[in-house]
Write an enzyme that holds these catalytic residues in place. Structure first.
Site, PDB file in Angstrom:
ATOM      1  N   LYS A  22       0.835  -1.213   0.000  1.00 21.51           N
ATOM      2  CA  LYS A  22       0.000   0.000   0.000  1.00 21.51           C
ATOM      3  C   LYS A  22       0.866   1.257   0.000  1.00 21.51           C
ATOM      4  CE  LYS A  22      -1.842   1.552   4.075  1.00 21.51           C
ATOM      5  NZ  LYS A  22      -1.554   2.978   4.313  1.00 21.51           N
ATOM      6  N   ASN A  23       1.844   1.302   0.908  1.00 21.19           N
ATOM      7  CA  ASN A  23       2.621   2.536   1.078  1.00 21.19           C
ATOM      8  C   ASN A  23       3.611   2.777  -0.056  1.00 21.19           C
ATOM      9  OD1 ASN A  23       1.205   3.056   3.362  1.00 21.19           O
ATOM     10  ND2 ASN A  23       2.870   2.601   4.801  1.00 21.19           N
ATOM     11  N   CYS A 122      -4.821  12.975  12.910  1.00 14.19           N
ATOM     12  CA  CYS A 122      -5.425  11.660  12.771  1.00 14.19           C
ATOM     13  C   CYS A 122      -5.275  10.961  14.108  1.00 14.19           C
ATOM     14  CB  CYS A 122      -4.777  10.862  11.645  1.00 14.19           C
ATOM     15  SG  CYS A 122      -3.136  10.295  12.038  1.00 14.19           S
ATOM     16  N   ARG A 127       0.672  14.791  13.382  1.00 10.85           N
ATOM     17  CA  ARG A 127       1.192  14.574  12.031  1.00 10.85           C
ATOM     18  C   ARG A 127       1.144  15.793  11.107  1.00 10.85           C
ATOM     19  NH1 ARG A 127      -0.916   8.795   9.926  1.00 10.85           N
ATOM     20  NH2 ARG A 127       1.039   8.694   8.837  1.00 10.85           N
ATOM     21  N   ASP A 314       4.630   0.731  12.064  1.00 13.94           N
ATOM     22  CA  ASP A 314       3.413   0.101  11.537  1.00 13.94           C
ATOM     23  C   ASP A 314       3.269  -1.366  11.946  1.00 13.94           C
ATOM     24  OD1 ASP A 314       2.687   2.449  10.378  1.00 13.94           O
ATOM     25  OD2 ASP A 314       3.205   1.892   8.326  1.00 13.94           O
ATOM     26  N   ARG A 406      -8.797  -0.469   4.732  1.00 13.02           N
ATOM     27  CA  ARG A 406      -7.845   0.535   4.224  1.00 13.02           C
ATOM     28  C   ARG A 406      -6.510  -0.102   3.849  1.00 13.02           C
ATOM     29  NH1 ARG A 406      -6.579   5.394   7.804  1.00 13.02           N
ATOM     30  NH2 ARG A 406      -5.218   5.606   5.998  1.00 13.02           N
TER      31      ARG A 406
HETATM   32  C1  UD1 Z   1       4.430   6.936   6.392  1.00 11.01           C
HETATM   33  C2  UD1 Z   1       3.538   5.725   6.226  1.00 11.01           C
HETATM   34  C3  UD1 Z   1       2.987   5.285   7.579  1.00 11.01           C
HETATM   35  C4  UD1 Z   1       4.131   5.080   8.576  1.00 11.01           C
HETATM   36  C5  UD1 Z   1       5.044   6.299   8.626  1.00 11.01           C
HETATM   37  C6  UD1 Z   1       6.282   6.082   9.481  1.00 11.01           C
HETATM   38  C7  UD1 Z   1       2.629   6.005   3.996  1.00 11.01           C
HETATM   39  C8  UD1 Z   1       1.457   6.299   3.151  1.00 11.01           C
HETATM   40  N1  UD1 Z   1       2.452   6.070   5.318  1.00 11.01           N
HETATM   41  O1  UD1 Z   1       3.610   7.982   6.896  1.00 11.01           O
HETATM   42  O2  UD1 Z   1       2.245   4.076   7.402  1.00 11.01           O
HETATM   43  O3  UD1 Z   1       3.588   4.861   9.858  1.00 11.01           O
HETATM   44  O4  UD1 Z   1       5.499   6.636   7.292  1.00 11.01           O
HETATM   45  O5  UD1 Z   1       6.992   4.975   9.028  1.00 11.01           O
HETATM   46  O6  UD1 Z   1       3.701   5.702   3.498  1.00 11.01           O
HETATM   47  N2  UD1 Z   1       6.269  14.734  10.650  1.00 11.01           N
HETATM   48  C9  UD1 Z   1       6.332  16.089  10.956  1.00 11.01           C
HETATM   49  N3  UD1 Z   1       6.277  16.990   9.907  1.00 11.01           N
HETATM   50  C10 UD1 Z   1       6.163  16.579   8.609  1.00 11.01           C
HETATM   51  C11 UD1 Z   1       6.105  15.207   8.317  1.00 11.01           C
HETATM   52  C12 UD1 Z   1       6.173  14.309   9.375  1.00 11.01           C
HETATM   53  O7  UD1 Z   1       6.418  16.481  12.107  1.00 11.01           O
HETATM   54  O8  UD1 Z   1       6.102  17.444   7.725  1.00 11.01           O
HETATM   55  C13 UD1 Z   1       6.353  13.752  11.767  1.00 11.01           C
HETATM   56  C14 UD1 Z   1       5.110  12.882  11.898  1.00 11.01           C
HETATM   57  O9  UD1 Z   1       4.109  13.504  12.655  1.00 11.01           O
HETATM   58  C15 UD1 Z   1       5.676  11.649  12.554  1.00 11.01           C
HETATM   59  C16 UD1 Z   1       7.075  11.531  11.941  1.00 11.01           C
HETATM   60  O10 UD1 Z   1       7.372  12.827  11.437  1.00 11.01           O
HETATM   61  O11 UD1 Z   1       5.786  11.824  13.940  1.00 11.01           O
HETATM   62  C17 UD1 Z   1       7.216  10.526  10.824  1.00 11.01           C
HETATM   63  O12 UD1 Z   1       6.212  10.753   9.864  1.00 11.01           O
HETATM   64  P1  UD1 Z   1       6.381  10.381   8.316  1.00 11.01           P
HETATM   65  O13 UD1 Z   1       7.590   9.556   8.142  1.00 11.01           O
HETATM   66  O14 UD1 Z   1       6.261  11.640   7.527  1.00 11.01           O
HETATM   67  O15 UD1 Z   1       5.116   9.485   8.091  1.00 11.01           O
HETATM   68  P2  UD1 Z   1       4.132   9.493   6.848  1.00 11.01           P
HETATM   69  O16 UD1 Z   1       4.875   9.737   5.597  1.00 11.01           O
HETATM   70  O17 UD1 Z   1       2.957  10.343   7.166  1.00 11.01           O
END
Ligand code: UD1
Length: 434
Positions: A22-23, A122, A127, A314, A406
């Site tokens: 999915k990711n 969420c 996030r 995850d 999902r």
């Molecule tokens: C992706 C995955 C999700 C997984 C996560 C961490 C997808 C679609 N989803 O989510 O399943 O749990 O990686 O492995 O691939 N953060 C900030 N600012 C930002 C972006 C992130 O503070 O602009 C923080 C987030 O709140 C979180 C951390 O960084 O605490 C990691 O998030 P991130 O790696 O960005 O996760 P996703 O890409 O949302």
């Protein structure tokens, strides 16, 4: 609303096919916006999140044809973004799935502008998307937040320019948005402290096939030479490492002997090591991974979630379900999301002994869980309750099944084929039995 009912106590045996990731598929679909030529994706899983991304892309004008996979295999999807009608991703679509923000980089890079709703919070935490925005501004974009929307525009010539983006901490989504934007930017972009997840490597492989020049994907420093235009490509989505880990842990909870077909152990080396430490046998076999747990219970092992190649957040909830029935104790520490222990009270209702202190959960294994009605507020928490139910005495009924839809392609069918007593109760029946 549908429910899932699990009658626990049966070991799992047989073969269980692993779907496409999915990711990985979500950013690959967003990458279709980078080119006027068709993009062909094979091994796409059948999931609600994939349908959500397809809705967003269709509303932007992307034509999407889906050929259903045969015999439970993944779908093949052709995406053509030659007639984009809008560069606005509205709130009602984006709020359903945070990964929708992945259309921002490609739209901005190809059309010089994009208006994308902020995804909002969420269940697993706040996030924010500040790293995505900061990174794009390093490529020359102007970004404003207005009425809950990100309004982004490229410099006056309409094209982003290469730049140096040093992320203060690792973000999977921000790395993906920047990779896609940089692939159409003028000149070289360097991403420092980039995420190293296999899904990043898969996206880089696609972008390379489309004509970008990328070095270092899978390491923390990635160099991207942008192109004026990119071409179409054909690409096969990698197997889902989180689904693989989930079913490996299911065998750990329920016992049994299962071959996870199509699984790639190299993508979850840290998880396999942890499972072995806990006493689960995991070995590479022809065409997949074999997972065995005999009569002895697993033993408690400590884990801490970390960015790849560490133990994935995850899989934290699923591992906690496994540790709930371990001999001994396990300390599970969550370092990625601030609020990712919602499964703890539900596992507690099934008899698990878990104490949370800040970011750590102390799990003291019990000999046996008991079935209960439970519900969860996110995808991985929900599946951890399915796992707990597989090992429990009696019936477990899981509500809010849409979370599972999902991210788990044909979960009931796959587990049933391995001997689990699990069924989906359609809404009317579930209501009648409540
Ligand atoms: C992706 C995955 C999700 C997984 C996560 C961490 C997808 C679609 N989803 O989510 O399943 O749990 O990686 O492995 O691939 N953060 C900030 N600012 C930002 C972006 C992130 O503070 O602009 C923080 C987030 O709140 C979180 C951390 O960084 O605490 C990691 O998030 P991130 O790696 O960005 O996760 P996703 O890409 O949302």
């Amino acid at each position: 609303m549908d429910q899932i009912r699990v009658h626990g106590g049966r070991p799992l045996t047989g073969r269980l096919p692993i779907s496409g990731a999915k990711n990985a598929a979500l950013p690959l679909m967003a990458a279709s916006l980078l080119t006027a030529e068709p993009l062909n994706l094979a091994n796409v899983p059948r999931l609600a999140d994939i349908a959500s991304m397809a809705s967003i892309l269709r509303q932007l004008g992307v034509r999407i044809d889906i050929a259903e996979g045969i015999a439970g295999g993944g779908d093949t999807m052709t995406l053509s973004a030659d007639e984009i009608v809008s560069t606005v991703a509205p709130y009602d679509l984006v709020r359903k799935m945070r990964a929708s923000v992945l259309v921002l980089g490609p739209l901005l890079a190809r059309f010089g502008e994009a208006t994308v709703s902020l995804p909002g919070g969420c269940a697993i935490g706040n996030r924010p998307v500040d790293l995505h925005l900061k990174g794009l501004s390093e490529l020359g974009a102007t970004l404003d937040i207005e009425n809950g929307y990100i309004k982004a525009s490229a410099p006056s010539d309409g094209r982003l320019r290469g730049g140096r983006v040093a992320f203060p901490f690792v973000s999977v989504g921000a790395t993906e948005n920047l990779l896609m934007a940089a692939a159409l930017a003028d000149g070289e972009t360097v991403l420092v402290n980039a995420a190293r997840e296999p899904e990043i490597v898969d996206l880089a492989r696609l972008l390379t096939a489309m004509g970008a020049e990328i070095e270092g994907a899978g390491t923390d420093t990635v160099h991207i030479q942008g192109r004026e235009t990119l071409s179409g490509a054909a690409h096969r989505v990698i197997p889902d490492r989180i689904e693989t880990g989930t079913y490996a842990m299911a065998v750990g909870v329920a016992g049994g002997d299962v071959v996870l077909e199509g699984a790639d152990g190299d993508l979850i080396a840290a998880v396999i090591q942890t499972l072995r430490d806990a006493g689960v046998l995991v070995e590479a076999v022809e065409g997949g991974l074999r997972v065995v747990r005999g009569a002895d219970p697993v033993v408690g092992v400590d884990v801490m979630t970390e960015p790849y190649p560490g133990f994935p957040t995850d899989l934290q909830a699923q591992f906690m379900a496994l540790m709930s029935v371990a001999r001994g104790a396990s300390m599970i520490t969550e370092t990625i999301f601030e609020n990712r222990f919602m499964h703890v009270p539900e596992l507690g209702r099934m008899g698990a002994n878990i104490n949370v202190h800040h970011a750590s959960a102390m799990v003291r294994g019990v000999p046996q869980l008991t079935g209960a009605p439970v519900m969860a507020t996110d995808l991985r928490a929900s599946v951890s309750l399915v796992l707990a139910g597989l090992g429990a005495v009696g019936d477990t009924t899981i509500s809010r099944v849409y979370h599972l839809d999902r991210g788990y392609d044909r979960l009931v069918e796959k587990l049933t084929a391995c001997g689990a007593a699990i069924e989906r109760l359609p809404a009317e029946r579930a209501a009648a039995e409540e």
